[in-house]
Structure formats: C-alpha cells, structure tokens
Design a protein around this motif. Sequence first.
Motif, PDB file in Angstrom:
ATOM      1  N   GLY A 106       0.829  -1.195   0.000  1.00  0.00           N
ATOM      2  CA  GLY A 106       0.000   0.000   0.000  1.00  0.00           C
ATOM      3  C   GLY A 106       0.861   1.240   0.000  1.00  0.00           C
ATOM      4  O   GLY A 106       2.096   1.165  -0.020  1.00  0.00           O
ATOM      5  N   LEU A 107       0.214   2.384   0.010  1.00  0.00           N
ATOM      6  CA  LEU A 107       0.902   3.665   0.046  1.00  0.00           C
ATOM      7  C   LEU A 107       0.562   4.404   1.327  1.00  0.00           C
ATOM      8  O   LEU A 107      -0.601   4.435   1.743  1.00  0.00           O
ATOM      9  N   ARG A 108       1.564   4.980   1.941  1.00  0.00           N
ATOM     10  CA  ARG A 108       1.372   5.840   3.110  1.00  0.00           C
ATOM     11  C   ARG A 108       1.643   7.279   2.684  1.00  0.00           C
ATOM     12  O   ARG A 108       2.733   7.594   2.197  1.00  0.00           O
ATOM     13  N   VAL A 109       0.641   8.133   2.852  1.00  0.00           N
ATOM     14  CA  VAL A 109       0.758   9.525   2.456  1.00  0.00           C
ATOM     15  C   VAL A 109       0.968  10.367   3.711  1.00  0.00           C
ATOM     16  O   VAL A 109       0.217  10.240   4.690  1.00  0.00           O
ATOM     17  N   SER A 110       1.991  11.209   3.671  1.00  0.00           N
ATOM     18  CA  SER A 110       2.291  12.072   4.817  1.00  0.00           C
ATOM     19  C   SER A 110       2.634  13.464   4.301  1.00  0.00           C
ATOM     20  O   SER A 110       2.792  13.675   3.092  1.00  0.00           O
ATOM     21  N   ALA A 111       2.747  14.395   5.212  1.00  0.00           N
ATOM     22  CA  ALA A 111       3.099  15.767   4.840  1.00  0.00           C
ATOM     23  C   ALA A 111       4.095  16.319   5.846  1.00  0.00           C
ATOM     24  O   ALA A 111       3.987  16.073   7.055  1.00  0.00           O
TER      25      ALA A 111
ATOM     26  N   PHE B  34       4.452  13.685   0.818  1.00  0.00           N
ATOM     27  CA  PHE B  34       5.335  12.547   0.586  1.00  0.00           C
ATOM     28  C   PHE B  34       4.507  11.266   0.506  1.00  0.00           C
ATOM     29  O   PHE B  34       3.496  11.120   1.206  1.00  0.00           O
ATOM     30  N   VAL B  35       4.956  10.356  -0.359  1.00  0.00           N
ATOM     31  CA  VAL B  35       4.287   9.067  -0.522  1.00  0.00           C
ATOM     32  C   VAL B  35       5.330   7.967  -0.374  1.00  0.00           C
ATOM     33  O   VAL B  35       6.409   8.025  -0.979  1.00  0.00           O
ATOM     34  N   GLN B  36       4.992   6.956   0.435  1.00  0.00           N
ATOM     35  CA  GLN B  36       5.923   5.857   0.672  1.00  0.00           C
ATOM     36  C   GLN B  36       5.210   4.539   0.438  1.00  0.00           C
ATOM     37  O   GLN B  36       4.203   4.234   1.067  1.00  0.00           O
ATOM     38  N   GLY B  37       5.723   3.738  -0.497  1.00  0.00           N
ATOM     39  CA  GLY B  37       5.214   2.397  -0.710  1.00  0.00           C
ATOM     40  C   GLY B  37       5.765   1.458   0.331  1.00  0.00           C
ATOM     41  O   GLY B  37       6.826   1.708   0.931  1.00  0.00           O
ATOM     42  N   THR B  38       5.064   0.370   0.592  1.00  0.00           N
ATOM     43  CA  THR B  38       5.513  -0.615   1.576  1.00  0.00           C
ATOM     44  C   THR B  38       6.942  -1.046   1.275  1.00  0.00           C
ATOM     45  O   THR B  38       7.267  -1.457   0.154  1.00  0.00           O
TER      46      THR B  38
ATOM     47  N   SER C 213      10.562   7.029   0.926  1.00  0.00           N
ATOM     48  CA  SER C 213       9.550   8.061   0.769  1.00  0.00           C
ATOM     49  C   SER C 213       9.928   8.982  -0.393  1.00  0.00           C
ATOM     50  O   SER C 213      11.096   9.341  -0.553  1.00  0.00           O
ATOM     51  N   ILE C 214       8.925   9.365  -1.204  1.00  0.00           N
ATOM     52  CA  ILE C 214       9.160  10.189  -2.390  1.00  0.00           C
ATOM     53  C   ILE C 214       8.242  11.407  -2.348  1.00  0.00           C
ATOM     54  O   ILE C 214       7.052  11.292  -2.035  1.00  0.00           O
ATOM     55  N   GLU C 215       8.793  12.567  -2.669  1.00  0.00           N
ATOM     56  CA  GLU C 215       7.974  13.772  -2.695  1.00  0.00           C
ATOM     57  C   GLU C 215       7.142  13.836  -3.967  1.00  0.00           C
ATOM     58  O   GLU C 215       7.640  13.578  -5.074  1.00  0.00           O
ATOM     59  N   PHE C 216       5.860  14.175  -3.812  1.00  0.00           N
ATOM     60  CA  PHE C 216       4.958  14.424  -4.926  1.00  0.00           C
ATOM     61  C   PHE C 216       4.548  15.887  -4.884  1.00  0.00           C
ATOM     62  O   PHE C 216       4.265  16.424  -3.815  1.00  0.00           O
ATOM     63  N   VAL C 217       4.516  16.530  -6.042  1.00  0.00           N
ATOM     64  CA  VAL C 217       4.142  17.938  -6.094  1.00  0.00           C
ATOM     65  C   VAL C 217       2.787  18.085  -6.773  1.00  0.00           C
ATOM     66  O   VAL C 217       2.422  17.310  -7.652  1.00  0.00           O
TER      67      VAL C 217
END
Length: 547
Positions: free
Chosen positions: A481-486, A492-496, A500-504
């Motif tokens: 799954g994906l964990r979305v954080s800020a 930021f989105v992190q796959g299991t 973590s990768i930044e999304f704009v």
Amino acid sequence: MKAQLLCFSAVMFCAAPALAISNDEVRAALEQRFKGDRTGACIAAGVIDDGTIATAYYCADPNSQRPYDEHTAFEIGSVTKTMTAALLAEFIARGEVALGDPIAKLLPPGTPVPSFNGREITIADIVTHTSGLPAVPATYRPPDINNPYAGASERDLLDALAATRLTREPGSKWEYSNFAVIVLSYALAKRSGKDYETLLRERLLVPLGMNETYVAQRPSQVHLAQGHLPNGTPAVPWDFHPDMAGVGGVRATLPDMLRYLEGQLGTRSSAVAPALEQTQKQVASVDGHRMGMNWNLFTRNGHTRISHEGGTGGYSSFAGFDRTAKRAVVLLSDTALTASGGLGSLGAHLLDPSIVVGGPHVVATADAKLIDALVGKYRLRGGLGVELRHTAGHLAIQADGQPEFEMGYDSVGDFYPLKFDALLRPKRKADGTYTFTWFQGGAVLEAERIGQPAAVASKWTPTEAQLADYIGDYPLMPNFGLRVSATGAKLFVQGTNQRSIEFVSVERDVFIAESVSAEIDFERDAGGKVVSLTLKQRGQTLRGERR
C-alpha cells in the motif's frame, strides 16, 4: 531494481504460492487480463508447478476464437536468445571458448570487430547486452519493414560490424542489442560449420524432445498460428538468414516450450541440462539489470526468478521460471503486444498470484483537454521529429517525412496508432505540462518538446492545512500500500518497504513525481472528504481506499 518503479517493482517478485495451479486458474488469469482487450489477442499459456502442468487457451474477443491446439506453433521472438545462450554454454563446456574471451575468438578469422580504447567486446558482453553495439546496425535499412530481417545478408552483417564505432567501453552500460546477438548467432553457426537451425536441433531440441520447434523447416504436423498487429490486421511471419536466426527466429508449440522450461527447471533429464543451468548464473549486473546468459534475473524474498520476453511483428511471448519453487510459465500470443507492455506482468502473476495482473486495455475516449495539452512539435531520442495534432476529436501523429496517422486511446491512458504497432504514453511534468514516451519495435524513446507548450491553468499550491486532507494509509493490494504524509508544505508518498518520495501538486487532488513517472489522483466523497487515491505509473493503474 531501480527506485523509479515506485510500486510495481516492490511487488513484482514475491514468495511463490503453496498450492498447485489448475487449468481453470490459468484461464481465469488470462480472462482477467485480456477479456475485451482492444488487441483481440489470443494466448496459449502453460504453467509448471512442482511437476504439475496446467494449460489454457484464451481469446480476448469471444467472437474471434481461433482453432489452436497442441500442434500450433507461435513465433517466440527474443526468447530465442535464451536458446542461443544454451548453444553457447555447450561451446564453453567443450572448452572451445570462455565467457571472458573476445567475441572475435568465436568469429571467423579476420572478422573486423570494433573496440573502445583497446577494450575488446567479450562474449560475456554480448550475452548481457553490455557490448556497446547498438540495438540494430545504424547502416541497415530493411527493404520490407514488415519483415525486417529477411533482407539481411552475411555481407550486410560484416559490413555493419566493420562500420560500427563504439562510444563507450564494453561492459560499462546496459543497452538491449539485437545486433549483438545476431553476431553471436552468426559466430556459433560459422564455428560449428552448420546453419543455426541444424545446430539448435542437434544440441538443444532433440535432447529435450522438442520435436515441433523449428526455424524454417516446419514439421509436417505443425501449423503456424496467423500473427496479428494490435489492430487485428494479419501480420507476416519474420524470416532470418540461416546463420542469424538465433536473435529471434524460433517457432515453437506450447507443449515444446513446456519441455524447454522443464529443462530449465532441471526436471527433464537431458545431456544439455548442465548447459541450461550455466545460462542461469549471473554474469553481470549493470544499470540495475542483473543478467545471466541472455536471461534476466530478479531476486525477492530469497526467490530468484529468471525470465525473458519476446515479440515479432505479429507475435508475443514470455518464458520464466523459479527453480527454488519448481515453477515455470510460458505464454505465447498470436498478436504483437510489445508496445503495449508485452506479456511480462501476466507472466509474473502466473509465477506468483500475489502479483496484480492488471486488466484489459479497452478502447476509451481521451479527454479533449489531454489532447490539447499534448499538441505540439517534439523530437524523439535519436533525432526524429514528430508533431501531434488535435484532429476531428482525436490525436494524430506525423513524423518527419511520413504521413499522418490517427491515434486511438485506451483505458490505461495510452494512445496508439490505428495502423501499426506502437504506443504513445503521456507523461505529465511537475509544472502541469505534458511530454510523452514512444514505444515501438522494442525501443523506448523519450520525447522532448520543441517550442512552448500549450498554456496551462495556474498551478494549485496547497497549504499545510489542505495537505492534511490527504494524509493516511491506502492499501492497493495484499501486502502492499501507500502511506501519504506531509512535512510542512510538502506531500510525501511511501510504498511498503520503499523509500519516501515527494509528490508535487499540479492541480487540486492531482500530484506528480517526475522522478518515478508517477501520478496520484485523490478522490473525494460528496461531502468533500478524501476517501481514496489512484496511482498511475508506467501504463498501470491501482486504486486504494483510505484506511
């Protein structure tokens, strides 16, 4: 595996299932992926699971069933390269050459072979696609693009080899090269004094009992399936020079390919078994590609999966196996599917059902705004100029010196020419503008826009409070799954088990990560609450509800 495969690389190869697969389960997987698929492809599939064999035949169009049986042969395209590797391993076992030897040692004396700063191309470089030789000779112009190798002569090959100038040291970079394997095929045939088909039959096919596999000499009981373009138009079979067929010239039935994979698993006893096993050992790891001898290697959770895909003008194939799990998969199709992703994801799913197989690519209608955003002039890697136009409600493409072609659109978000096998995948940038990736004939070419793109709406910049709307966990499939954080004003989105990768943001509820070619679209309920997201990446789409 590189990090740019945000989601799908993480789940591509997991632990093997415990239960043997059935014919019905194989057919169900084919139906899930291809029912109603715009290509109309028919697929023959076989799975070996700890000695049990399950098979199925399936056609995407229920009104276009084709009379295929166990004597129907398909072109296996580049899966042929793994058979050429087995022949090479036989030469090595006989002490005639070694992987570290220059390829010149295997070629007829006096054959000119390029080098770079004194570094010669080795046999290992050839079978790991690190030779520095281009995908095809720069000087070769096929007289018939629909049968591109038919006109290639021995003189053409030798002249092309002599004219090639390497731009880097062999072994330093991975670049898939049909040219290199043609050189190997030619070298093995010349060294043996026999044409490739005879050499293949004597040293590989007969020992494995593959009596219905051939290049040009079709057994009387075997019939070749009619190949097709992705638009359903019949395609001509591909022909090869007798000494150059090791690049992609083999035709085989499903039962014979299962015998081949039994040999790869080590469950079919034969004199060629040691050579097959030798091809599976890692020879190089370059640019994220782990290579055996013409086999791709992937390891996850202690399981190494070994595979190769193939495709010609009217056919597609996949062969893969996991010796630890005693499981193997072969897929053969009567339709060219290379541009639309091939059979790799389906093959991976059949090797491990926890991997999402994806759905059919069905005809859809592109949003006019998307077409308008793509309109413009581009240059593909390699120099070819291309223009995209919005014409009569659809996207049209015209390359330099060529006619204009109408493009269709499908449910996974790809455009495709209606008249030939290729694919245009839109790629949204962080500023909201679009470029695209062009897929054709196994090549993957990035497009660079020439001039200014169409004007886009003002970019939406969310506040920290607005980013909080998206925070949460979004399961996409079992165990992933994906964990979305800020953090501050960044999402930021992190796959299991991923970084973590930044999304704009490019607009409200739409975020882009250019570095991994991924887009995430958030969905809201009637009350405005974010309830799910959809991940779009490399032609695949996964949806997950917020938890």
